[in-house]
Design an enzyme around this catalytic site. Structure first.
Site, PDB file in Angstrom:
ATOM      1  N   THR A  11       0.834  -1.211   0.000  1.00  0.00           N
ATOM      2  CA  THR A  11       0.000   0.000   0.000  1.00  0.00           C
ATOM      3  C   THR A  11       0.867   1.259   0.000  1.00  0.00           C
ATOM      4  O   THR A  11       0.689   2.145  -0.843  1.00  0.00           O
ATOM      5  CB  THR A  11      -0.905   0.004   1.258  1.00  0.00           C
ATOM      6  OG1 THR A  11      -1.679  -1.188   1.245  1.00  0.00           O
ATOM      7  CG2 THR A  11      -1.824   1.205   1.271  1.00  0.00           C
ATOM      8  N   VAL A  12       1.806   1.340   0.933  1.00  0.00           N
ATOM      9  CA  VAL A  12       2.592   2.573   1.043  1.00  0.00           C
ATOM     10  C   VAL A  12       3.607   2.673  -0.100  1.00  0.00           C
ATOM     11  O   VAL A  12       3.760   3.730  -0.724  1.00  0.00           O
ATOM     12  CB  VAL A  12       3.307   2.651   2.414  1.00  0.00           C
ATOM     13  CG1 VAL A  12       4.130   3.932   2.514  1.00  0.00           C
ATOM     14  CG2 VAL A  12       2.291   2.605   3.546  1.00  0.00           C
ATOM     15  N   VAL A  31      13.630  20.261  -5.386  1.00  0.00           N
ATOM     16  CA  VAL A  31      14.957  19.730  -5.073  1.00  0.00           C
ATOM     17  C   VAL A  31      16.022  20.463  -5.902  1.00  0.00           C
ATOM     18  O   VAL A  31      17.194  20.494  -5.519  1.00  0.00           O
ATOM     19  CB  VAL A  31      14.997  18.208  -5.362  1.00  0.00           C
ATOM     20  CG1 VAL A  31      16.389  17.642  -5.224  1.00  0.00           C
ATOM     21  CG2 VAL A  31      14.042  17.471  -4.417  1.00  0.00           C
ATOM     22  N   GLU A 124       9.631  10.227   8.989  1.00  0.00           N
ATOM     23  CA  GLU A 124       8.481  11.080   9.314  1.00  0.00           C
ATOM     24  C   GLU A 124       7.161  10.309   9.223  1.00  0.00           C
ATOM     25  O   GLU A 124       6.247  10.514  10.033  1.00  0.00           O
ATOM     26  CB  GLU A 124       8.453  12.280   8.353  1.00  0.00           C
ATOM     27  CG  GLU A 124       7.330  13.262   8.572  1.00  0.00           C
ATOM     28  CD  GLU A 124       7.389  13.934   9.943  1.00  0.00           C
ATOM     29  OE1 GLU A 124       8.389  14.579  10.236  1.00  0.00           O
ATOM     30  OE2 GLU A 124       6.406  13.795  10.715  1.00  0.00           O
ATOM     31  N   VAL A 127       5.089   7.924  12.228  1.00  0.00           N
ATOM     32  CA  VAL A 127       4.148   8.379  13.268  1.00  0.00           C
ATOM     33  C   VAL A 127       3.152   9.346  12.632  1.00  0.00           C
ATOM     34  O   VAL A 127       3.556  10.319  11.987  1.00  0.00           O
ATOM     35  CB  VAL A 127       4.874   9.105  14.416  1.00  0.00           C
ATOM     36  CG1 VAL A 127       3.876   9.575  15.476  1.00  0.00           C
ATOM     37  CG2 VAL A 127       5.922   8.204  15.051  1.00  0.00           C
ATOM     38  N   GLY A 182      -7.205   0.187   3.450  1.00  0.00           N
ATOM     39  CA  GLY A 182      -5.733   0.185   3.488  1.00  0.00           C
ATOM     40  C   GLY A 182      -5.151   0.840   4.721  1.00  0.00           C
ATOM     41  O   GLY A 182      -4.002   1.265   4.715  1.00  0.00           O
ATOM     42  N   GLU A 185      -2.655  -2.663   9.668  1.00  0.00           N
ATOM     43  CA  GLU A 185      -1.403  -3.399   9.490  1.00  0.00           C
ATOM     44  C   GLU A 185      -1.711  -4.748   8.838  1.00  0.00           C
ATOM     45  O   GLU A 185      -2.852  -5.204   8.863  1.00  0.00           O
ATOM     46  CB  GLU A 185      -0.743  -3.635  10.846  1.00  0.00           C
ATOM     47  CG  GLU A 185      -0.336  -2.359  11.560  1.00  0.00           C
ATOM     48  CD  GLU A 185       0.641  -1.544  10.757  1.00  0.00           C
ATOM     49  OE1 GLU A 185       1.740  -2.036  10.465  1.00  0.00           O
ATOM     50  OE2 GLU A 185       0.304  -0.394  10.389  1.00  0.00           O
ATOM     51  N   ASP A 196       0.818  -1.050  17.627  1.00  0.00           N
ATOM     52  CA  ASP A 196       1.173  -0.010  16.657  1.00  0.00           C
ATOM     53  C   ASP A 196       1.261   1.356  17.358  1.00  0.00           C
ATOM     54  O   ASP A 196       2.232   2.107  17.170  1.00  0.00           O
ATOM     55  CB  ASP A 196       0.123   0.011  15.535  1.00  0.00           C
ATOM     56  CG  ASP A 196       0.408   1.072  14.497  1.00  0.00           C
ATOM     57  OD1 ASP A 196       1.324   0.865  13.679  1.00  0.00           O
ATOM     58  OD2 ASP A 196      -0.267   2.118  14.523  1.00  0.00           O
ATOM     59  N   LYS A 200       4.612   3.881  18.079  1.00  0.00           N
ATOM     60  CA  LYS A 200       4.625   5.306  17.733  1.00  0.00           C
ATOM     61  C   LYS A 200       4.925   6.181  18.955  1.00  0.00           C
ATOM     62  O   LYS A 200       5.664   7.158  18.854  1.00  0.00           O
ATOM     63  CB  LYS A 200       3.290   5.686  17.080  1.00  0.00           C
ATOM     64  CG  LYS A 200       3.126   5.033  15.699  1.00  0.00           C
ATOM     65  CD  LYS A 200       1.707   5.143  15.198  1.00  0.00           C
ATOM     66  CE  LYS A 200       1.571   4.541  13.804  1.00  0.00           C
ATOM     67  NZ  LYS A 200       0.161   4.354  13.404  1.00  0.00           N
TER      68      LYS A 200
HETATM   69  N1  HSE Z   1      -2.106   0.585  10.900  1.00  0.00           N
HETATM   70  C1  HSE Z   1      -1.678   1.918  11.122  1.00  0.00           C
HETATM   71  C2  HSE Z   1      -2.854   2.739  11.631  1.00  0.00           C
HETATM   72  C3  HSE Z   1      -1.152   2.482   9.841  1.00  0.00           C
HETATM   73  O1  HSE Z   1      -3.989   2.259  11.543  1.00  0.00           O
HETATM   74  O2  HSE Z   1      -2.666   3.826  12.152  1.00  0.00           O
HETATM   75  C4  HSE Z   1      -0.429   3.775   9.982  1.00  0.00           C
HETATM   76  O3  HSE Z   1       0.677   3.659  10.806  1.00  0.00           O
END
Ligand code: HSE
Length: 403
Positions: A11-12, A31, A124, A127, A182, A185, A196, A200
């Protein structure tokens, strides 16, 4: 020319490719150089992808390409991702990641490795998804002694709590929606059980207080114990139930950090943070309170933060960004036992018995409550005090009220 590789086309990773491509012109202008996606590393095949010519399976290709400058690690986890990150940094390639598990567990050593090899490790996106928070902590708020951070740090659980309350969905239905969007995790227990959010708050605490706070040191409670009954009782007194990650500066360089569901008053801006949104409230001794708010998960918001780090590095590949922290210690993190706050209690007890045990309480009401069930808010007290008053009584729910 600045050449970029993406590790992991999930996804990311696919969002990063999309942002680098869609916003390529403006990124190059910002840039003042050409930023190009050169490789995507993934063990899977993507024959229909518009990037199909960029795929490689062997990480050594990246490691050994002297023209490759920046590695974007969006694999997740702390196994393969750790190996590839170490190898990339040792090869002098800067690494950008959204991988909070890796940063929370190995951040200190990876930051040191980056510095030793004349490159950068930036995270970055680890979190708050797309919310700018780590760079503001280290730069815009650099004049402050930071006192505490309180955050809604997990989009999936915030989405679940919001959809349960607003749409009457079951926990499983709301989780399925979050996964379809999406947000979750790969293994959603990391979201639901608070791990998670724990990772963070560890990253935030390490940055804010300058020493590595490890996830194993942070007591963590997720949202499985939160029921619609609790949400209804809370709403009757204008409170919302939110999963909060908190860290507080303590005397002698110690840190208090924990993750738990809390009742948050309607007067507090954190109570209005809904759906996948995250918010992070920071208190500093000069600025007072400041809050950061935005989309905490999802493909493009997270990619936005990743690509911002890529741009930062691409502007000056060899700059020492001084974004590290010191080693932690087994006695760095102290318990939250001395924190005083009101408590929410739901138990099989009468209102009179509640008053006898807890003194003056604020009784809460909900439609359809079974006979014998009482929910109430206590006067401010510590956790050992409330547990002492509960002695012998099994509370169905016990949550701290954010004071
Ligand atoms: N699974 C994490 C959330 C994704 O739901 O915040 C982003 O870190």
């Amino acid at each position: 020319m600045v050449n970029v590789a993406i590790l992991g086309f999930g996804t990311v990773g696919s969002g990063v490719a999309e942002v680098l491509t869609t916003n390529g012109g403006l990124i190059d202008r910002r840039v003042d150089d050409l930023v190009r996606l050169k490789y995507i590393v993934d063990v899977r095949d993507f024959p229909d992808s518009p990037y199909k010519d960029l795929f490689v399976k062997d990480f050594a290709v990246i490691e050994n390409d002297p023209e490759l400058d920046i590695v974007v690690e969006t694999i997740g986890g702390a196994k393969v991702a750790l190996d590839f990150t170490i190898r990339a940094l040792k090869a002098g390639k800067s690494v950008v990641t959204s991988n909070k598990e890796l940063v929370a567990t190995h951040g200190c050593e990876l930051l040191r490795l980056a510095r030793d090899n004349g490159c950068s490790y930036l995270f970055e996106a680890s979190v708050g998804g797309g919310i700018p928070i780590l760079r503001p902590l280290g730069s815009c708020l650099a004049a402050n002694q930071l006192e505490q951070i309180t955050g809604i740090l997990n989009g999936t659980t915030n989405y679940i709590l919001t959809r349960m309350i607003r749409a009457g969905l079951t926990f499983d239905q709301a989780l399925a929606e979050a996964q379809a969007n999406g947000y979750a995790e790969k293994d959603p227990t990391a979201d639901v059980d608070g791990h998670d959010a724990c990772r963070k708050i560890c990253i935030l605490a390490s940055l804010a207080f300058g020493r590595h706070v490890h996830p194993d040191q942070v007591p963590t409670q997720g949202v499985r114990g939160v029921t619609l009954a609790d949400a209804d009782y809370a709403a009757s007194a204008d409170y919302k139930i939110k999963l909060l990650g908190r860290c507080l500066r303590r005397p002698e360089g110690k840190v208090c950090a924990f993750v738990a569901p809390h009742l948050v008053s309607g007067d507090n801006p954190l109570s209005g943070v809904e759906d996948v949104f995250n918010a992070i409230a920071v208190t500093g001794n000069a600025i007072g309170d400041v809050m950061f708010y935005g989309r905490g998960a999802g493909k493009l918001p997270t990619a936005s933060a990743v690509v911002a780090d890529v741009i930062d590095i691409a502007k000056d590949l060899k700059k020492d960004r001084h974004n590290g922290w010191e080693e932690g210690a087994p006695d760095l993190v102290v318990s939250a036992d001395s924190l005083v706050s009101p408590w929410y209690v739901r138990a099989q007890i009468s209102a009179d018995q509640a008053r006898q045990r807890f003194g003056e309480v604020q009784l809460l009401a909900r439609g359809g409550a079974p006979a014998g069930e009482t929910a109430f808010l206590t006067a401010p007290m510590t956790e050992p005090e409330i547990r002492g008053k509960l002695a012998g009584l099994e509370a169905d729910s016990l949550f701290r009220v954010l004071a």
